[in-house]
Design an enzyme around this catalytic site. Structure first.
Site, PDB file in Angstrom:
ATOM      1  N   HIS A 219      14.473 -37.331 -39.468  1.00  0.00           N
ATOM      2  CA  HIS A 219      13.305 -37.233 -38.595  1.00  0.00           C
ATOM      3  C   HIS A 219      12.223 -38.239 -38.959  1.00  0.00           C
ATOM      4  O   HIS A 219      11.251 -38.387 -38.238  1.00  0.00           O
ATOM      5  CB  HIS A 219      12.736 -35.822 -38.586  1.00  0.00           C
ATOM      6  CG  HIS A 219      12.143 -35.385 -39.892  1.00  0.00           C
ATOM      7  ND1 HIS A 219      12.884 -35.227 -41.038  1.00  0.00           N
ATOM      8  CD2 HIS A 219      10.873 -35.076 -40.224  1.00  0.00           C
ATOM      9  CE1 HIS A 219      12.094 -34.832 -42.022  1.00  0.00           C
ATOM     10  NE2 HIS A 219      10.868 -34.742 -41.558  1.00  0.00           N
TER      11      HIS A 219
ATOM     12  N   ASP B  44      15.752 -35.718 -34.951  1.00  0.00           N
ATOM     13  CA  ASP B  44      14.866 -34.646 -34.519  1.00  0.00           C
ATOM     14  C   ASP B  44      14.202 -35.013 -33.193  1.00  0.00           C
ATOM     15  O   ASP B  44      13.658 -36.116 -33.052  1.00  0.00           O
ATOM     16  CB  ASP B  44      13.790 -34.444 -35.603  1.00  0.00           C
ATOM     17  CG  ASP B  44      13.102 -33.107 -35.459  1.00  0.00           C
ATOM     18  OD1 ASP B  44      12.648 -32.794 -34.342  1.00  0.00           O
ATOM     19  OD2 ASP B  44      13.022 -32.383 -36.463  1.00  0.00           O
TER      20      ASP B  44
ATOM     21  N   TYR C 105      11.692 -25.975 -39.961  1.00  0.00           N
ATOM     22  CA  TYR C 105      12.014 -25.598 -41.330  1.00  0.00           C
ATOM     23  C   TYR C 105      12.481 -24.146 -41.379  1.00  0.00           C
ATOM     24  O   TYR C 105      11.802 -23.264 -40.854  1.00  0.00           O
ATOM     25  CB  TYR C 105      10.766 -25.801 -42.199  1.00  0.00           C
ATOM     26  CG  TYR C 105      10.865 -25.219 -43.566  1.00  0.00           C
ATOM     27  CD1 TYR C 105      11.732 -25.759 -44.515  1.00  0.00           C
ATOM     28  CD2 TYR C 105      10.073 -24.134 -43.936  1.00  0.00           C
ATOM     29  CE1 TYR C 105      11.813 -25.228 -45.785  1.00  0.00           C
ATOM     30  CE2 TYR C 105      10.148 -23.604 -45.203  1.00  0.00           C
ATOM     31  CZ  TYR C 105      11.029 -24.141 -46.130  1.00  0.00           C
ATOM     32  OH  TYR C 105      11.102 -23.610 -47.375  1.00  0.00           O
TER      33      TYR C 105
ATOM     34  N   GLU D  70      21.803 -21.321 -44.482  1.00  0.00           N
ATOM     35  CA  GLU D  70      22.136 -20.954 -45.854  1.00  0.00           C
ATOM     36  C   GLU D  70      23.040 -19.715 -45.931  1.00  0.00           C
ATOM     37  O   GLU D  70      23.361 -19.270 -47.017  1.00  0.00           O
ATOM     38  CB  GLU D  70      20.849 -20.762 -46.684  1.00  0.00           C
ATOM     39  CG  GLU D  70      20.170 -22.117 -46.914  1.00  0.00           C
ATOM     40  CD  GLU D  70      18.850 -22.039 -47.675  1.00  0.00           C
ATOM     41  OE1 GLU D  70      18.474 -23.056 -48.279  1.00  0.00           O
ATOM     42  OE2 GLU D  70      18.187 -20.985 -47.657  1.00  0.00           O
TER      43      GLU D  70
ATOM     44  N   ARG E 105       7.285 -29.021 -53.170  1.00  0.00           N
ATOM     45  CA  ARG E 105       7.856 -27.723 -52.818  1.00  0.00           C
ATOM     46  C   ARG E 105       8.983 -27.325 -53.756  1.00  0.00           C
ATOM     47  O   ARG E 105      10.075 -26.942 -53.337  1.00  0.00           O
ATOM     48  CB  ARG E 105       8.377 -27.723 -51.389  1.00  0.00           C
ATOM     49  CG  ARG E 105       7.262 -27.648 -50.393  1.00  0.00           C
ATOM     50  CD  ARG E 105       7.765 -27.915 -48.985  1.00  0.00           C
ATOM     51  NE  ARG E 105       6.867 -28.805 -48.300  1.00  0.00           N
ATOM     52  CZ  ARG E 105       5.684 -28.444 -47.838  1.00  0.00           C
ATOM     53  NH1 ARG E 105       5.259 -27.224 -47.988  1.00  0.00           N
ATOM     54  NH2 ARG E 105       4.928 -29.333 -47.226  1.00  0.00           N
TER      55      ARG E 105
END
Ligand SMILES: *[C@@H]1O[C@H](CO)[C@@H](O)[C@H](O)[C@H]1NC(C)=O
Ligand SMILES: *[C@@H]1O[C@H](CO)[C@@H](O)[C@H](O)[C@H]1NC(C)=O
Ligand SMILES: *[C@@H]1O[C@H](CO)[C@@H](O)[C@H](O)[C@H]1NC(C)=O
Ligand SMILES: *[C@@H]1O[C@H](CO)[C@@H](O)[C@H](O)[C@H]1NC(C)=O
Length: 425
Positions: free
Chosen positions: A110, A135, A167, A305, A352
């Site tokens: 992106h 994206d 996200y 996930e 993060r």
């Protein structure tokens, strides 16, 4: 997944700044004589890189050829035959072994054109096939630039449907599925598919990837690291979620519960990254179980996930790994909470809770020898990627069984005295 939440710096601003900076840099740094063959704006390799780029003789050092990747692509006069040459893409299969085992790649991007191009040229081989998911919210200039590069290769394409990726949202999983639909139709006989994001970089060469995927442990088997869903992750699939498109994922209403997964599926939790066989991908696209599970996953948190790893634990799925756990060396990542465990700290910095690698992280990355490493940025610690990129290309070319073409070299070794006289450049 987590890497989608990157710096919020507007792409255009970054682009504008880098062009202005390169122009200023070029103007002030062009040495008059002797004129080096290389673009003078190239960052030299970091001193820490020397052990990864050994020189054949003393007094000889590695010099990058050209590094104005972004401005090169934005130059509208570019021709494809020049692009593949000038950006050092490898244009022939390097061995029969690799030619006989084509791979498919899904790359979700992106931002950061330069990183994308450097990633693509590192993994690019003419026998493979590449689906690029851009994206839908990326600036049009970025989308146009990606399309332009991709149009230069017959085995590289932009996915036919693109999502606005959020996200931890379902859109992230949908982006992969979109690419899989396109790849399933490809007439390239790819054997396994892996997915990447724009901040990944390969550690293994294509030959090593092929050998790893064909090794006794993984041949005909999917790699989806993960374990039975731990209690701490249950909220992800027990509560209904809502994707605020392009922003974030929120719990719906007043903690509304979801029903159990369809077909009595046992939930697993793992990573968003995988290596899947083509038969498994066909199963995902055609089977009722996979279809119902995908629908059910739409209002879960970070379904990428759990989706692949859960399906890979059912008997009917081709290449499944019923008693599989975390095995499969897909990605070297330094998580902050694993400091002192799997690694001794981040030499770059954490964003993060994931390390943006610095050049001193390279020994750890190279030692682990995972398929890929994550993450890199072109703005912070750019020497890390310069060094890994050159180390990787040296390895790739050294393993080649066909003669190397000059344009495949990203850097060459030159007598350092040649450069000293150019006003310290
Ligand atoms: C492509 O490269 C050739 C040979 O280096 C050069 O003569 C030509 O001008 C280039 N074309 C473009 C559009 O840059
Ligand atoms: C190529 O690889 C071989 C075997 O690993 C190694 O001995 C040799 O030094 C490498 N050559 C170069 C130029 O890196
Ligand atoms: C590098 O340049 C110096 C001075 O011009 C020369 O003496 C030396 O032999 C050169 N070394 C190589 C490896 O070309
Ligand atoms: C050029 O610079 C390198 C290190 O930057 C140094 O080792 C070398 O001696 C220098 N050569 C000359 C001729 O000044």
């Amino acid at each position: 997944m987590r890497q989608l939440e990157g710096t919020k710096c507007s792409f255009l601003l970054c682009l504008g700044m880098s062009i202005i900076c390169s122009v200023i840099y070029l103007k002030t740094r062009i040495p008059t004589e002797p004129k080096p063959l290389e673009t003078p704006g190239c960052r030299p390799f970091a001193a820490e890189c020397k052990s990864f780029l050994p020189s054949l003789e003393t007094g000889v050092e590695w010099y990058r050829h050209d590094c104005q990747v972004e401005s090169y692509i934005l130059n509208s006069h570019m021709q494809c035959s020049n692009l593949t040459r000038d950006l050092h893409f490898i244009t022939r299969p390097l061995s029969r072994e690799e030619e006989d085992y084509p791979l498919a790649f899904i790359v979700t991007v992106h931002k950061e054109l330069e990183l994308f191009v450097r990633l693509l040229r590192a993994i690019y081989m003419p026998q493979n096939v590449y689906c690029i998911h851009v994206d839908a919210k990326a600036p049009w200039e970025y989308q146009a630039a990606v399309r332009k590069i991709v149009s230069c290769f017959e085995n590289t394409f932009v996915s036919s449907r693109s999502e606005t990726v959020t996200y931890a949202g379902f859109s992230r999983l949908q982006a992969d599925v979109n690419c899989m639909r396109d790849l399933a139709k490809s007439n390239k006989g790819w054997k396994k598919v892996v997915n990447l994001c724009g901040q990944d970089f390969p550690v293994k060469s294509n030959l090593e990837l092929v050998r790893y995927m064909q090794s006794k442990e993984w041949r005909d088997r999917n790699m989806t690291p993960g374990v039975k869903q731990p209690a701490s992750m249950r909220h992800r699939t027990e509560l209904q979620h809502r994707e605020i498109i392009g922003s974030h994922v929120a719990v719906r209403g007043f903690k509304q519960k979801k029903g159990p997964p369809p077909h009595n599926l046992q939930m697993y939790f793992g990573t968003a990254y995988y290596a899947l066989t083509r038969a498994f991908v066909d199963f995902v696209l055609k089977s009722q179980i996979a279809h119902d599970f995908l629908e059910w996953s739409k209002d879960t948190f970070s379904p990428d996930e759990h989706y692949w790893v859960t399906l890979n634990h059912i008997k009917e799925a081709p290449g499944s790994h019923i008693d599989g756990g975390w095995e499969g060396d897909i990605r070297a990542i330094k998580w902050r909470d694993q400091e002192g465990g799997s690694h001794n700290g981040c030499k770059g910095h954490y964003v993060r809770d994931i390390c943006i690698y610095g050049v001193e992280d390279l020994p750890w990355i190279i030692n682990r020898n995972n398929m890929f490493a994550n993450k890199f940025e072109s703005t912070s610690f750019p020497e890390a990627l310069d060094c890994l990129e050159q180390w990787h290309r040296n390895k790739v070319l050294n393993q080649s069984l066909v003669p190397i073409e000059a344009s495949w070299l990203l850097a060459t070794q030159r007598n350092s005295s040649y450069f000293n006289s150019s006003a310290g450049a």
